[in-house]
Design a protein around this motif. Structure first.
Motif, PDB file in Angstrom:
ATOM      1  N   PHE A  18      54.949   7.288 -17.306  1.00 55.97           N
ATOM      2  CA  PHE A  18      55.401   7.227 -15.921  1.00 55.97           C
ATOM      3  C   PHE A  18      54.265   7.243 -14.915  1.00 55.97           C
ATOM      4  N   SER A  19      53.070   7.633 -15.319  1.00 54.78           N
ATOM      5  CA  SER A  19      51.973   7.674 -14.365  1.00 54.78           C
ATOM      6  C   SER A  19      51.138   6.396 -14.393  1.00 54.78           C
ATOM      7  N   GLN A  20      51.468   5.460 -15.278  1.00 58.04           N
ATOM      8  CA  GLN A  20      50.707   4.222 -15.341  1.00 58.04           C
ATOM      9  C   GLN A  20      50.928   3.412 -14.074  1.00 58.04           C
ATOM     10  N   LYS A  21      49.831   2.909 -13.551  1.00 58.62           N
ATOM     11  CA  LYS A  21      49.906   2.055 -12.375  1.00 58.62           C
ATOM     12  C   LYS A  21      50.139   0.626 -12.852  1.00 58.62           C
ATOM     13  N   SER A  22      50.100  -0.304 -11.929  1.00 57.65           N
ATOM     14  CA  SER A  22      50.331  -1.697 -12.305  1.00 57.65           C
ATOM     15  C   SER A  22      49.212  -2.206 -13.204  1.00 57.65           C
ATOM     16  N   ASP A  23      49.432  -3.350 -13.747  1.00 64.78           N
ATOM     17  CA  ASP A  23      48.438  -3.991 -14.589  1.00 64.78           C
ATOM     18  C   ASP A  23      47.461  -4.822 -13.768  1.00 64.78           C
ATOM     19  N   VAL A  24      47.508  -4.702 -12.461  1.00 65.91           N
ATOM     20  CA  VAL A  24      46.586  -5.452 -11.617  1.00 65.91           C
ATOM     21  C   VAL A  24      45.191  -4.852 -11.763  1.00 65.91           C
ATOM     22  N   LYS A  25      44.211  -5.704 -11.946  1.00 65.66           N
ATOM     23  CA  LYS A  25      42.818  -5.265 -11.999  1.00 65.66           C
ATOM     24  C   LYS A  25      42.295  -5.315 -10.570  1.00 65.66           C
ATOM     25  N   TRP A  26      42.298  -4.173  -9.903  1.00 71.78           N
ATOM     26  CA  TRP A  26      41.859  -4.092  -8.513  1.00 71.78           C
ATOM     27  C   TRP A  26      40.331  -3.999  -8.460  1.00 71.78           C
ATOM     28  N   TYR A  27      39.735  -4.723  -7.543  1.00 70.99           N
ATOM     29  CA  TYR A  27      38.291  -4.711  -7.341  1.00 70.99           C
ATOM     30  C   TYR A  27      37.971  -4.054  -6.014  1.00 70.99           C
ATOM     31  N   SER A  28      36.729  -3.624  -5.872  1.00 70.53           N
ATOM     32  CA  SER A  28      36.242  -3.195  -4.562  1.00 70.53           C
ATOM     33  C   SER A  28      35.819  -4.450  -3.805  1.00 70.53           C
ATOM     34  N   ILE A  29      35.708  -4.336  -2.519  1.00 76.12           N
ATOM     35  CA  ILE A  29      35.307  -5.490  -1.710  1.00 76.12           C
ATOM     36  C   ILE A  29      33.882  -5.927  -2.070  1.00 76.12           C
ATOM     37  N   GLN A  30      33.022  -4.966  -2.434  1.00 81.04           N
ATOM     38  CA  GLN A  30      31.652  -5.283  -2.818  1.00 81.04           C
ATOM     39  C   GLN A  30      31.624  -6.043  -4.154  1.00 81.04           C
ATOM     40  N   ASP A  46      45.038  -5.895  -0.317  1.00 78.89           N
ATOM     41  CA  ASP A  46      46.154  -5.019   0.048  1.00 78.89           C
ATOM     42  C   ASP A  46      45.588  -3.924   0.937  1.00 78.89           C
ATOM     43  N   THR A  47      45.864  -4.009   2.237  1.00 71.94           N
ATOM     44  CA  THR A  47      45.417  -2.953   3.151  1.00 71.94           C
ATOM     45  C   THR A  47      46.531  -1.924   3.250  1.00 71.94           C
ATOM     46  N   TYR A  48      46.172  -0.698   2.976  1.00 66.25           N
ATOM     47  CA  TYR A  48      47.148   0.383   2.904  1.00 66.25           C
ATOM     48  C   TYR A  48      46.581   1.635   3.561  1.00 66.25           C
ATOM     49  N   THR A  49      47.417   2.635   3.707  1.00 71.04           N
ATOM     50  CA  THR A  49      46.971   3.967   4.112  1.00 71.04           C
ATOM     51  C   THR A  49      47.601   4.981   3.161  1.00 71.04           C
ATOM     52  N   ASP A  50      46.993   6.137   3.090  1.00 69.05           N
ATOM     53  CA  ASP A  50      47.504   7.180   2.200  1.00 69.05           C
ATOM     54  C   ASP A  50      48.887   7.689   2.620  1.00 69.05           C
ATOM     55  N   TRP A  51      49.194   7.638   3.908  1.00 67.96           N
ATOM     56  CA  TRP A  51      50.451   8.196   4.416  1.00 67.96           C
ATOM     57  C   TRP A  51      51.593   7.179   4.450  1.00 67.96           C
ATOM     58  N   CYS A  52      51.325   5.942   4.128  1.00 65.65           N
ATOM     59  CA  CYS A  52      52.306   4.859   4.284  1.00 65.65           C
ATOM     60  C   CYS A  52      53.293   4.812   3.109  1.00 65.65           C
ATOM     61  N   GLY A  53      54.539   5.154   3.362  1.00 66.87           N
ATOM     62  CA  GLY A  53      55.576   5.124   2.340  1.00 66.87           C
ATOM     63  C   GLY A  53      55.867   3.723   1.827  1.00 66.87           C
ATOM     64  N   TRP A  54      55.858   2.734   2.714  1.00 68.33           N
ATOM     65  CA  TRP A  54      56.121   1.352   2.296  1.00 68.33           C
ATOM     66  C   TRP A  54      54.980   0.823   1.429  1.00 68.33           C
ATOM     67  N   CYS A  55      53.763   1.300   1.670  1.00 64.30           N
ATOM     68  CA  CYS A  55      52.623   0.914   0.828  1.00 64.30           C
ATOM     69  C   CYS A  55      52.840   1.416  -0.596  1.00 64.30           C
ATOM     70  N   LYS A  56      53.280   2.663  -0.705  1.00 65.68           N
ATOM     71  CA  LYS A  56      53.541   3.253  -2.023  1.00 65.68           C
ATOM     72  C   LYS A  56      54.691   2.535  -2.722  1.00 65.68           C
ATOM     73  N   LYS A  57      55.697   2.168  -1.946  1.00 63.13           N
ATOM     74  CA  LYS A  57      56.843   1.442  -2.512  1.00 63.13           C
ATOM     75  C   LYS A  57      56.398   0.070  -3.033  1.00 63.13           C
ATOM     76  N   PHE A 140      56.322  -4.965   4.015  1.00 61.24           N
ATOM     77  CA  PHE A 140      56.689  -4.789   2.617  1.00 61.24           C
ATOM     78  C   PHE A 140      57.266  -6.086   2.077  1.00 61.24           C
ATOM     79  N   ARG A 141      56.928  -6.426   0.837  1.00 59.65           N
ATOM     80  CA  ARG A 141      57.451  -7.626   0.184  1.00 59.65           C
ATOM     81  C   ARG A 141      57.980  -7.262  -1.199  1.00 59.65           C
ATOM     82  N   GLN A 142      59.194  -7.683  -1.484  1.00 58.30           N
ATOM     83  CA  GLN A 142      59.762  -7.558  -2.819  1.00 58.30           C
ATOM     84  C   GLN A 142      59.000  -8.506  -3.746  1.00 58.30           C
ATOM     85  N   PRO A 143      59.066  -8.306  -5.070  1.00 61.45           N
ATOM     86  CA  PRO A 143      58.352  -9.188  -5.989  1.00 61.45           C
ATOM     87  C   PRO A 143      58.648 -10.678  -5.787  1.00 61.45           C
TER      88      PRO A 143
END
Length: 175
Positions: A18-30, A46-57, A140-143
């Motif tokens: 249940f703690s596995q994140k997506s299979d996306v290989k995220w890179y840093s901007i550098q 993906d620009t997000y913030t720590d407090w954004c519920g829709w980002c987490k969704k 927010f965007r659905q798949p």
């Protein structure tokens, strides 16, 4: 004792599952800047913030979808960027900081979102004539919606079609 041992194993397996994140290989901007020199392709941020519920969704429902993860990994350089992060970022010959002049927003977020600070916002960076075009898409965007967006930019349909026409004719994998 066996029951406790089995319970511990089950709990650890459940936690990992249940703690596995997506299979996306995220890179840093550098990292992306280096990759672009080796093999150009569109950049997805993906620009997000720590407090954004829709980002987490969107992390849980959209980026974890196998079709979305596959497109991002194969056709883009995907980046997760905390729009309120404190780190200094060097990208494309410019230095960006979070100096507090835009509230809590990082200068790079302000530039990528063209001053329209809404979260989540995904940003497509595409190269045209050795310059980058910046295309922020807020909300927010659905798949299924994300699949259309990703395909539009990955296939460079924006060069020949209007977004509205592309949407009407698009046939994706997600139903």
């Amino acid at each position: 004792m066996k029951k406790i041992f089995l319970l511990a194993i089950f709990a650890s397996i459940t936690t990992v599952t249940f703690s596995q994140k997506s299979d996306v290989k995220w890179y840093s901007i550098q990292e992306v800047e280096k990759l672009l020199k080796q093999s150009p392709r569109p950049v997805f941020i993906d620009t997000y913030t720590d407090w954004c519920g829709w980002c987490k969704k969107m992390d849980q429902e959209t980026f974890s979808h196998s079709v979305i993860a596959d497109i991002l990994n194969r056709r883009f350089y995907p980046v997760k960027f905390n729009a309120e992060g404190k780190e200094t970022v060097n990208f494309l010959g410019q230095t960006f900081t979070n100096d507090g002049k835009a509230g809590r927003a990082h200068q790079l977020a302000v530039a990528l979102l063209q001053g329209q600070l809404a979260y989540p916002t995904v940003v497509f960076l595409t190269q045209q004539d050795n310059k980058f075009a910046v295309s922020p898409v807020p909300g927010f965007r659905q798949p299924k919606e994300m699949e259309i967006l990703l395909s539009f930019f990955a296939d460079k349909a924006y060069e020949t079609q209007k977004w509205e026409d592309y949407q009407k004719s698009f046939r994706g994998k997600i139903q």
